[in-house]
Each structure stands twice: as structure tokens, then as C-alpha cells.
Design an enzyme around this catalytic site. Structure first.
Site, PDB file in Angstrom:
ATOM      1  N   ARG A  69      52.883   8.501  18.521  1.00 42.50           N
ATOM      2  CA  ARG A  69      53.982   8.499  19.764  1.00 42.50           C
ATOM      3  C   ARG A  69      55.038   9.567  19.556  1.00 42.50           C
ATOM      4  O   ARG A  69      55.771   9.354  18.737  1.00 42.50           O
ATOM      5  CB  ARG A  69      54.253   7.146  19.990  1.00 42.50           C
ATOM      6  N   TYR A 197      46.754  11.901  21.689  1.00 40.27           N
ATOM      7  CA  TYR A 197      47.224  10.766  20.811  1.00 40.27           C
ATOM      8  C   TYR A 197      47.151   9.545  21.634  1.00 40.27           C
ATOM      9  O   TYR A 197      47.882   9.278  22.607  1.00 40.27           O
ATOM     10  CB  TYR A 197      48.437  10.972  20.130  1.00 40.27           C
ATOM     11  N   LYS A 206      51.006   1.019  25.911  1.00 40.57           N
ATOM     12  CA  LYS A 206      52.361   1.015  26.130  1.00 40.57           C
ATOM     13  C   LYS A 206      52.960   1.554  27.264  1.00 40.57           C
ATOM     14  O   LYS A 206      53.847   1.017  27.859  1.00 40.57           O
ATOM     15  CB  LYS A 206      52.883   2.228  24.902  1.00 40.57           C
ATOM     16  N   HIS A 226      56.387  -6.835  23.634  1.00 33.86           N
ATOM     17  CA  HIS A 226      55.500  -6.387  22.592  1.00 33.86           C
ATOM     18  C   HIS A 226      55.311  -7.507  21.502  1.00 33.86           C
ATOM     19  O   HIS A 226      56.051  -7.352  20.498  1.00 33.86           O
ATOM     20  CB  HIS A 226      56.622  -5.217  22.060  1.00 33.86           C
ATOM     21  N   SER A 248      57.295  -1.892  15.168  1.00 34.29           N
ATOM     22  CA  SER A 248      55.901  -1.376  14.770  1.00 34.29           C
ATOM     23  C   SER A 248      55.983  -1.173  13.320  1.00 34.29           C
ATOM     24  O   SER A 248      56.975  -0.952  12.707  1.00 34.29           O
ATOM     25  CB  SER A 248      55.911   0.034  15.462  1.00 34.29           C
ATOM     26  N   ALA A 249      54.562  -1.436  12.681  1.00 35.51           N
ATOM     27  CA  ALA A 249      54.522  -1.307  11.257  1.00 35.51           C
ATOM     28  C   ALA A 249      55.079  -2.435  10.476  1.00 35.51           C
ATOM     29  O   ALA A 249      55.598  -2.121   9.431  1.00 35.51           O
ATOM     30  CB  ALA A 249      54.753   0.031  10.743  1.00 35.51           C
ATOM     31  N   CYS A 250      55.180  -3.640  10.999  1.00 28.55           N
ATOM     32  CA  CYS A 250      55.648  -4.773  10.296  1.00 28.55           C
ATOM     33  C   CYS A 250      54.563  -5.684  10.016  1.00 28.55           C
ATOM     34  O   CYS A 250      54.921  -6.978   9.541  1.00 28.55           O
ATOM     35  CB  CYS A 250      56.892  -5.599  11.062  1.00 28.55           C
ATOM     36  N   THR A 253      49.536  -7.130  13.429  1.00 29.13           N
ATOM     37  CA  THR A 253      48.318  -7.175  13.656  1.00 29.13           C
ATOM     38  C   THR A 253      47.519  -7.948  12.411  1.00 29.13           C
ATOM     39  O   THR A 253      46.701  -9.110  12.681  1.00 29.13           O
ATOM     40  CB  THR A 253      47.288  -5.782  13.430  1.00 29.13           C
ATOM     41  N   ASP A 277      49.330  -7.075  19.965  1.00 27.98           N
ATOM     42  CA  ASP A 277      50.262  -6.184  20.190  1.00 27.98           C
ATOM     43  C   ASP A 277      51.221  -6.434  21.771  1.00 27.98           C
ATOM     44  O   ASP A 277      52.422  -6.071  21.500  1.00 27.98           O
ATOM     45  CB  ASP A 277      49.776  -4.825  20.314  1.00 27.98           C
ATOM     46  N   ARG A 375      43.766   5.665  12.990  1.00 34.81           N
ATOM     47  CA  ARG A 375      43.474   4.503  13.665  1.00 34.81           C
ATOM     48  C   ARG A 375      42.115   4.054  13.839  1.00 34.81           C
ATOM     49  O   ARG A 375      41.273   4.913  13.809  1.00 34.81           O
ATOM     50  CB  ARG A 375      44.183   4.515  15.222  1.00 34.81           C
ATOM     51  N   ASN A 502      51.888 -16.377   4.891  1.00 41.02           N
ATOM     52  CA  ASN A 502      53.126 -16.470   6.035  1.00 41.02           C
ATOM     53  C   ASN A 502      52.728 -17.757   6.996  1.00 41.02           C
ATOM     54  O   ASN A 502      53.654 -18.147   7.676  1.00 41.02           O
ATOM     55  CB  ASN A 502      52.901 -15.184   7.036  1.00 41.02           C
TER      56      ASN A 502
HETATM   57  C1  OXD Z   1      53.195   0.731  18.094  1.00 37.37           C
HETATM   58  C2  OXD Z   1      51.622   0.611  18.199  1.00 37.37           C
HETATM   59  O1  OXD Z   1      53.454   1.780  17.741  1.00 37.37           O
HETATM   60  O2  OXD Z   1      51.136  -0.514  18.694  1.00 37.37           O
HETATM   61  O3  OXD Z   1      53.794  -0.241  18.317  1.00 37.37           O
HETATM   62  O4  OXD Z   1      50.905   1.563  18.112  1.00 37.37           O
HETATM   63 MN    MN Z   2      52.829  -1.835  19.038  1.00 35.35          MN
END
Ligand code: OXD
Ligand code: MN
Length: 593
Positions: A69, A197, A206, A226, A248-250, A253, A277, A375, A502
Site C-alpha cells: 500500500r 497491488y 481497505k 480493522h 498491520s504485521a502483528c 491472521t 482483518d 501474499r 496466546n
Molecule cells: C494491512 C493488510 O496492511 O491487511 O493491514 O494488508
Molecule cells: Mn489489515
């Protein structure tokens, strides 16, 4: 195709601007999908993967400067700058339309314009919103067929209700200097040009489900967030649902579909995935908060996905999946850094070049087989833990909202907020430290309220106010918690193993929601007594759990400085209640010191 005059007129008008050779309406049938796949293989947009090992799977490569993004090219175009707020890029609608029109003009010459009618949420549900995306990319069509509900059922619905989000996309010449992702919330319109992308071009995700939907949600009094949504089946067979927001990235998923660790599995826990998401949530007639996932697929990050980090996802992406920017192996299967199995001896990297492990670029840096943001796009129904309530029009009731960040120090493993208003403060002050995967200074703290900083389609100060107001409308509001899986010891080693473990923390969260355990009151909220976290089968080092649950008042007093600075940028738009929470926290920290 449709009797909706508004839709017909808009399609004609956009076609006049973009000048496609032909217009094709997407009907959602398998037959049409097969034709598009065949054409995409012929044009080279898709590469067919090994159909024995990966049935229905394809590989796509984007341009090398079009892999994520582009937040600096993403704009909220409201008439007044103040309505976009200090955290969004803003452009006046007139200027934005004019600039973009110059790029869209004739951009689809010699191409087909596809008309994709799609529903975010089950078609016909109270929650759902309809969009129509016009695009000149088959890749976009094929991804939208996975990520959203597409086709004639949506058109039939649009004949009764003529509201829809107008989404226009063209790859144009994929030039980063002529790339713009524009949102016009006041016109219910999205224009995206110059990118291929996913996050920039799958406009249901988004752009519609967060930026435009957040704007509509404020007006219509609901939430577009989100957040992942997961069901936790408890030992007594009852399923409780939580919604959780992480930047994002934590690992949203991975959390959304975790498999319980042995120690808890024997008690009878099981996870049901509703979404990974995005959550749309409404107050229902029972006074509680109910949620749906507006999407029907996952658009997940490949690197790091393996049977340990996310077994269910590994199963999910074995069929009917579009891979983007991963490594192609000689047997026409795929690989990425952190995948299962051995590192392949050779392959074709994400840029289409021959690749071998250990290759270095001219700066001596390793050449990756897969792009770090490569992805997969996969249908949720493929997921072994997919919730049986995915299609329910009322969604699922939410017992707890969980916020999280990546903090080496400061935030304990978990704490419960004192009440809704305090919970909103905790969400509004969420922050993460930069990891090596991001450009910028390592360890620098970035504020990302409710993980919505890049996704809120209006002034975030109004968004906080909306959160506060919603609390007053919910007699049975969920409790709000904060978690941090990333606390480290003095040597920088993670104290908590994360991933499936977790669930032990979520068990405590649900115990608190159901008044089954007490808690220790601290300046920042309620923290677990170590004995209340079930550690069966998990050996942490001596004192680690106590360390994970520590609240250091002096660190929090330091944290207040960053919070103050962040709040101040909203000037007088910032709701007074959040400044009250700030002052109350300061007072508690000082008096408990
Ligand atoms: C993000 C995604 O960047 O879900 O949050 O792709
Ligand atoms: Mn996301």
C-alpha cells in the site's frame, strides 16, 4: 444487466472517460471465472501452478515498485480539510478528480473494462454494503471473486436499493508517479489509478470496508474496524466471540485461526474463524454489539506462514488460491522465506529472475526469493476453522474487544480497562515499535489508534468521539482489553512464546468477561494474578510470567509524553473525555508511585 439507472449511467460515463475497447459484466459464475483465468494465463498475468499439488492455484507478479500500500499516495478528499483531520493526506475533491481524470483519460484503450458488482457482507444482510468496481485488470477481477461476494445476486439486490459505492480502478501505465488512491466519502466514491497491488486495487477491502465504511458508520451509528473476529469454543461447548485490533504485521491472521496448545486442547477449547482483518459491528436489539466480517477471503502475508505459526492457513492455501510475488519452484509449487520444508535449491524469484539460496545483491544483502509483503488470496471457506456462522445475517455477538501493540517494555501481557471510556482511551493510545521489516528508526514508537491510522476515512478526533458515543448506546457493551505478546527480557529475548499460546491469555479475557476470576488493580487497569493464567504444558523461565505482568509506573509516566503529543495535534477537536482519561491516568501513576 441491470435496471438501475444510476448504475447504468455511471458505467457509461466512466467508460467514456477511460475508453475501453469493450465492457464485460462479471456475473459471479464459475464458467466466466474459467474464461478469465484462461485469458490471464495467455496474457501472462497469471502463471499456472502445479495443478496436482495446488489445484486451482495461480501465481501473479506485480511491478517491482508496486508491492505494498502506498500511504503517501492515498488521500481522503472531503470538501473541508478539517473533516479529513491531521492524520490523513487530504486533497480537495475538485483538484483530486481533475488530477485523476487526466490519468484515467483513455487509460483503458485496447483493454476490457470489467464491471464487478460486489457485496461486502452477506448479500441482503442489514450489515452489508454494495459496491461496483470498474477495472481493467483481470487479476483484480479474480481476486475480487475470492475476497467479496460478486455477481448477479448483487445486481438483483441493487434493483431495490440503489445505493452503492462507485469504485473506479485502472492500472493505467503502473507508473508510481501517476499513482493515486483517492477516497471521496461525501460522494461514496473511490478512484484508484496506477497500481496493481491488492491493498490499492481490491477496492472492497481497505478502501471501501474501512475508509469509506468508517465514514458511513459514523453517520449510521455502527463500527467499521480493522479487527479480526474469532469464536472461542469453551470447554462447555459455548462459543464466545472476540474482536481484536493490532497494527498491520502483528499477527492478526495467525491469532484468528490458532489451534489450541495441547494443555488447553484437552480442556475442550476450539477456535472458529470469522475474519482476520475487518469487522463491521452494530448494536442489536439486545443492546449488545454484533459483528460480521464483510470479506469472504483472506489476503494474507506469505513470509513466515508455516505449520507452526499458522497450521490452518497452510491448509487453507492449498487450493483455489492466487499467490502474488512468491518464489516459483521448479516443480511449479511455491515457496517463501519462513515456509515449511527445506529451502529450495533453486527457483524463480518474485521478480522473475533465477534464484538460489545465499545469493547476494551488490550491497552484499541477501536476495529474497519472495517479496517480504508477498501474499496469497484464498477463500475463507477453505479454512478448516471457518466459522459456521459466516453467512449469518446478524453476525456474532462480541464479548470482548482486544487492542494490542508491539512493545518490548511497558505494556504487560494483558490488562483489562476500567470501563468503556477508559477502553477507548487505551485504543486511542495504541502504539507499536518499529521492527526491522519497516523503514525508519528501529524501536521508534508509532501511534496507531485502534490500528486505524491508515484506514480511518475522516478526522480521527471525530472517530474517537464516535467510539465514546457508541458506548452510551450499548447497555451490554463488550469489555475492552489490551494485550502485548512482544515483551522482552533484559537481553532482548521474548518473554512470551506467542502464537497458539496466546489462547491462554484469551482464556483469562473470557474468564473476566464472565466474572470467573479476580484481578489486580493497577494504575493502568486490571492485571491478572499469575495463578489465573492456565500454564498447563507451558514452561516459562523462572519469574517470566511475573515480569510479563509487571506495570512500571515510571515507564508509563514517560509514555504519557508521547500520548500528549499525539493528542495535541487534534487541537480542540479532541474529545475532552480522552483528556480526562489522560489526567486520571497521570494522577493514578503519580499517587501509586
Ligand atoms: C494491512 C493488510 O496492511 O491487511 O493491514 O494488508
Ligand atoms: Mn489489515
Amino acid at each position: 444487466m441491470t435496471k438501475n439507472k444510476k448504475l447504468k449511467d455511471w458505467v457509461s460515463k466512466m467508460a467514456k472517460l477511460c475508453q475501453p475497447e469493450e465492457i464485460v459484466w462479471i456475473d459471479g459464475t464459475d464458467a466466466q471465472r474459467a474464461v478469465l483465468e484462461k485469458e490471464a494465463l495467455e496474457s501472462g498475468e497469471l502463471i499456472q501452478l502445479n495443478q496436482e499439488k495446488l489445484p486451482g492455484c495461480y501465481l501473479h507478479r506485480t511491478a517491482i515498485d508496486d508491492v505494498a500500500r502506498t500511504e503517501h499516495l492515498t488521500f481522503i478528499c472531503t470538501k473541508k480539510k478539517r473533516d479529513a483531520g491531521p492524520t490523513n493526506n487530504w486533497m480537495p475533491p475538485k483538484t483530486a478528480y481533475k488530477k485523476a481524470k487526466a490519468i484515467f483519460k483513455g487509460a483503458m484503450a485496447n483493454r476490457t473494462m470489467y464491471v464487478i458488482p460486489f457485496s461486502m457482507g452477506p448479500v441482503g444482510s442489514e450489515f452489508s454494503k454494495i459496491g461496483v468496481e470498474l477495472t481493467d485488470s483481470r487479476y483484480v477481477v479474480l481476486n475480487m471473486l475470492i475476497m467479496t461476494r460478486v455477481g448477479n445476486a448483487v445486481l438483483r439486490h441493487l434493483e431495490e436499493k440503489d445505493h452503492f459505492t462507485k469504485c473506479l480502478h485502472s492500472k493505467a501505465d503502473l507508473n508510481i508517479n501517476r499513482r493515486m488512491i483517492l477516497h471521496f466519502p461525501e460522494d461514496n466514491t473511490i478512484w484508484s489509478v496506477g497500481s496493481g497491488y491488492g491493498g490499492n486495487v481490491l477496492l472492497g477491502k481497505k478502501c471501501l470496508s474501512l475508509r469509506i465504511a468508517s465514514f458511513i458508520a459514523r453517520r449510521e451509528r455502527w463500527f467499521a474496524e480493522h479487527m479480526l473476529i474469532m469464536g472461542i469454543e469453551e470447554p462447555n461447548g459455548h462459543v464466545e466471540y472476540i474482536a481484536a485490533a493490532f497494527p498491520s504485521a502483528c499477527g492478526k491472521t495467525n491469532l484468528a485461526m490458532l489451534i489450541p496448545p495441547e494443555g488447553l486442547k484437552i480442556k475442550g477449547y476450539r477456535i472458529w474463524t470469522v475474519g482476520d482483518d475487518i469487522a463491521w459491528m452494530r448494536v442489536d436489539s439486545d443492546g449488545a454489539l454484533w459483528a460480521v466480517n464483510p470479506e469472504s477471503g483472506f489476503f494474507g502475508v506469505a513470509p513466515g506462514t508455516n505449520s507452526y505459526t499458522n497450521f490452518n492457513m497452510v491448509e487453507t492455501i492449498k487450493k483455489n488460491t492466487i499467490y502474488t510475488n512468491v518464489l516459483l519452484k521448479p516443480d511449479k509449487t511455491v515457496w517463501w522465506e519462513g515456509a515449511d520444508g527445506e529451502i529450495p535449491a533453486s527457483g524463480i524469484d518474485w521478480q522473475g529472475r533465477p534464484w538460489k539460496p545465499g545469493m547476494k545483491d551488490h550491497n552484499g544483502k541477501p536476495i529474497l526469493g519472495a517479496q517480504p509483503n508477498s501474499r496469497f488470496t484464498s477463500p475463507i471457506v477453505n479454512c478448516p476453522s471457518a466459522s459456521f456462522r459466516l453467512e449469518q445475517h446478524h453476525g456474532v455477538p462480541i464479548s470482548a474487544i482486544v487492542f494490542g501493540g508491539r512493545r518490548q517494555h511497558l505494556a504487560p501481557l494483558v490488562y483489562e480497562t476500567f470501563n468503556w471510556q477508559h477502553g477507548v482511551f487505551v485504543g486511542a493510545t495504541m502504539a507499536s515499535e518499529r521492527t526491522a521489516a519497516q523503514v525508519g528508526e528501529l524501536g521508534e514508537v508509532r501511534r496507531d489508534p485502534m490500528a486505524m491510522l491508515p484506514f480511518c476515512g475522516y478526522n480521527m478526533a471525530y472517530y474517537f468521539k464516535h467510539w465514546l458515543d457508541m458506548g452510551k448506546r450499548m447497555p451490554k457493551a463488550p469489555k475492552i482489553f489490551h494485550v502485548n505478546w512482544f515483551r522482552t527480557d533484559d537481553k532482548g529475548k521474548f518473554l512470551w512464546p506467542g502464537f497458539k499460546e496466546n489462547l491462554r491469555v484469551l482464556e483469562w479475557v473470557l474468564d473476566r468477561c464472565n466474572n470467573r476470576v479476580g484481578a489486580r488493580e493497577t494504575s493502568i487497569g486490571y492485571v491478572p494474578y499469575p495463578a489465573d493464567i492456565d500454564m498447563t504444558g507451558l514452561d516459562l523461565s523462572e519469574g517470566a510470567l511475573e515480569k510479563l505482568l509487571e506495570v512500571e509506573n515510571k515507564d508509563w509516566l514517560e509514555e504519557l509524553k508521547g500520548i500528549r503529543k499525539f493528542f495535541q495535534q487534534f487541537k480542540k477537536d479532541m474529545p475532552a473525555q480522552l483528556w480526562d482519561e489522560y489526567k486520571n491516568l497521570e494522577k493514578r501513576l503519580k499517587s501509586n508511585d
